[in-house]
Design an enzyme around this catalytic site. Structure first.
Site, short mmCIF file in Angstrom:
data_model
loop_
_atom_site.label_atom_id
_atom_site.label_comp_id
_atom_site.label_asym_id
_atom_site.label_seq_id
_atom_site.Cartn_x
_atom_site.Cartn_y
_atom_site.Cartn_z
N CYS A 1 61.32 -9.46 117.35
CA CYS A 1 60.44 -10.31 118.15
C CYS A 1 61.01 -11.70 118.40
CB CYS A 1 59.08 -10.43 117.47
SG CYS A 1 58.25 -8.84 117.25
N ASN B 1 51.41 -7.44 121.61
CA ASN B 1 52.71 -7.94 121.13
C ASN B 1 53.82 -7.12 121.80
OD1 ASN B 1 55.08 -8.40 119.69
ND2 ASN B 1 54.07 -8.48 117.70
N HIS C 1 56.00 -16.71 120.83
CA HIS C 1 55.91 -15.25 120.76
C HIS C 1 54.46 -14.85 120.55
CE1 HIS C 1 56.20 -11.15 119.58
NE2 HIS C 1 56.05 -11.39 118.29
#
EC number: 2.3.1.180
Length: 328
Positions: free
Chosen positions: A113, A285, A255
């Site tokens: 990520c 996500n 993020h």
């Protein structure tokens, strides 16, 4: 340190299939309210006919169209992904071929990520004056999800986003102002995915062969604690290098892991609500794709202007964290 880092275009690409929280209740013991309260997510896009490569190619084509540059003008292509279609060839070379960027070197990076913001650092270090790069985050995380595990299945979505960046000299806007990066490998086991079984005629090991170790495995509490501690620290260190205060920053492009994490970071840094844009409710996500998807939407909605100072921050598997301070 101030060096040229000019973003000429931004774009996103999403699978056509959208899956709501209500649809997930048919697969596992959960509810729309349970998911929204714990994550802030209402829906996510899931690839059916799309692939990590096709989404990345779509983004690359949009970037070229927006910038009105020929593919042969591209010197570097980096794709940040933890969900490639193949171990080899990597995604970036396939993008290079699809768009005809024959002069560009192309490779993937996997920092989960945090991949996109690590890619920003690589572009900053690689580009010479006059050179141009495509930086793309592309993910089909749905292939790494156990769709009966509510602790992880509710979190992830598929998509891609990217930037076209040039080191164009003698410009008044578009600069790299500072950055901070850190890896905590001793904590890497708190978030894993994609374990490969060790299978050959001489091996007696069965790592992952008869289990779901290919799917996301996460210690949610440990990852939350990591993010809410290390993300504010990374941002503070990057701002210190840039000699800026948080009040100088138009927006923090974080993020989109979890709405609670993003809000906690904002509280610890005393940020105004308008400094913390979020779109996790719509997409979940999307790992390395989340920051460029969010930024592309901000540009399209005219939420940022040339000359604005921004912080991009990624965090996740590794465990890793990184922050880049730029002037748009």
């Amino acid at each position: 340190m101030t060096t040229n880092f000019s973003i000429l275009a931004s774009a996103k690409a999403l699978p056509t299939t959208k899956v709501t929280n209500q649809e997930l209740t048919q697969l596992m013991a959960t509810s729309d309210d349970w998911i929204k309260q714990r994550t802030g997510i209402r829906s996510r896009h899931v690839a059916t006919d799309e692939t990590t490569t096709s989404l990345a190619v779509s983004v690359a084509q949009q970037l070229l169209q927006q910038s009105r540059l020929a593919a042969t003008a591209i010197d570097l292509i980096i794709v940040a992904t933890m969900s490639p279609d193949y171990l080899t060839p990597a995604t970036a070379p396939q993008v290079q071929a699809a768009i005809g960027a024959e002069k560009a070197i192309a490779f993937d990076i996997n920092v989960a990520c945090a991949g996109f913001v690590y890619g920003m650092q690589l572009v900053h270090q690689y580009l010479q004056p006059g050179q141009t790069a495509l930086l793309i985050g592309s993910e089909t995380l749905s292939r790494l999800v156990d769709w009966h595990d509510r602790s992880t299945a509710v979190l992830f979505g598929d998509g891609a986003g990217g930037l076209l960046i040039t080191a164009k000299p003698n410009t008044t806007t578009g600069h790299w102002l500072g950055g901070h990066y850190a890896t905590f490998g001793a904590d890497g086991h708190y978030l894993t995915a994609g374990q490969q079984p060790q299978v050959n005629p001489w091996s007696t090991r069965t790592d992952g062969a008869d289990s779901n170790r290919w799917a996301f495995q996460m210690n949610g509490r440990r990852v939350y604690d990591f993010a809410t501690k290390q993300v504010p620290h990374s941002i503070e260190q990057a701002l210190m290098q840039a000699r800026l205060e948080s009040s100088d920053i138009k927006a923090f492009v974080l993020h989109q892991a979890n709405a609670r994490i993003v809000k906690s970071v904002g509280q610890k840094l005393n940020l105004a609500t308008e400094q913390l844009p979020m779109n996790i409710a719509q997409y979940g996500n999307t790992a390395a794709a989340s920051e460029p998807i969010l930024f592309a939407e901000m540009v399209a909605q005219k939420q940022v202007q040339r000359g604005d100072k921004l912080v991009f921050t990624g965090f996740g598997g590794g465990l890793s964290v990184g922050s880049a301070v730029i002037e748009y």
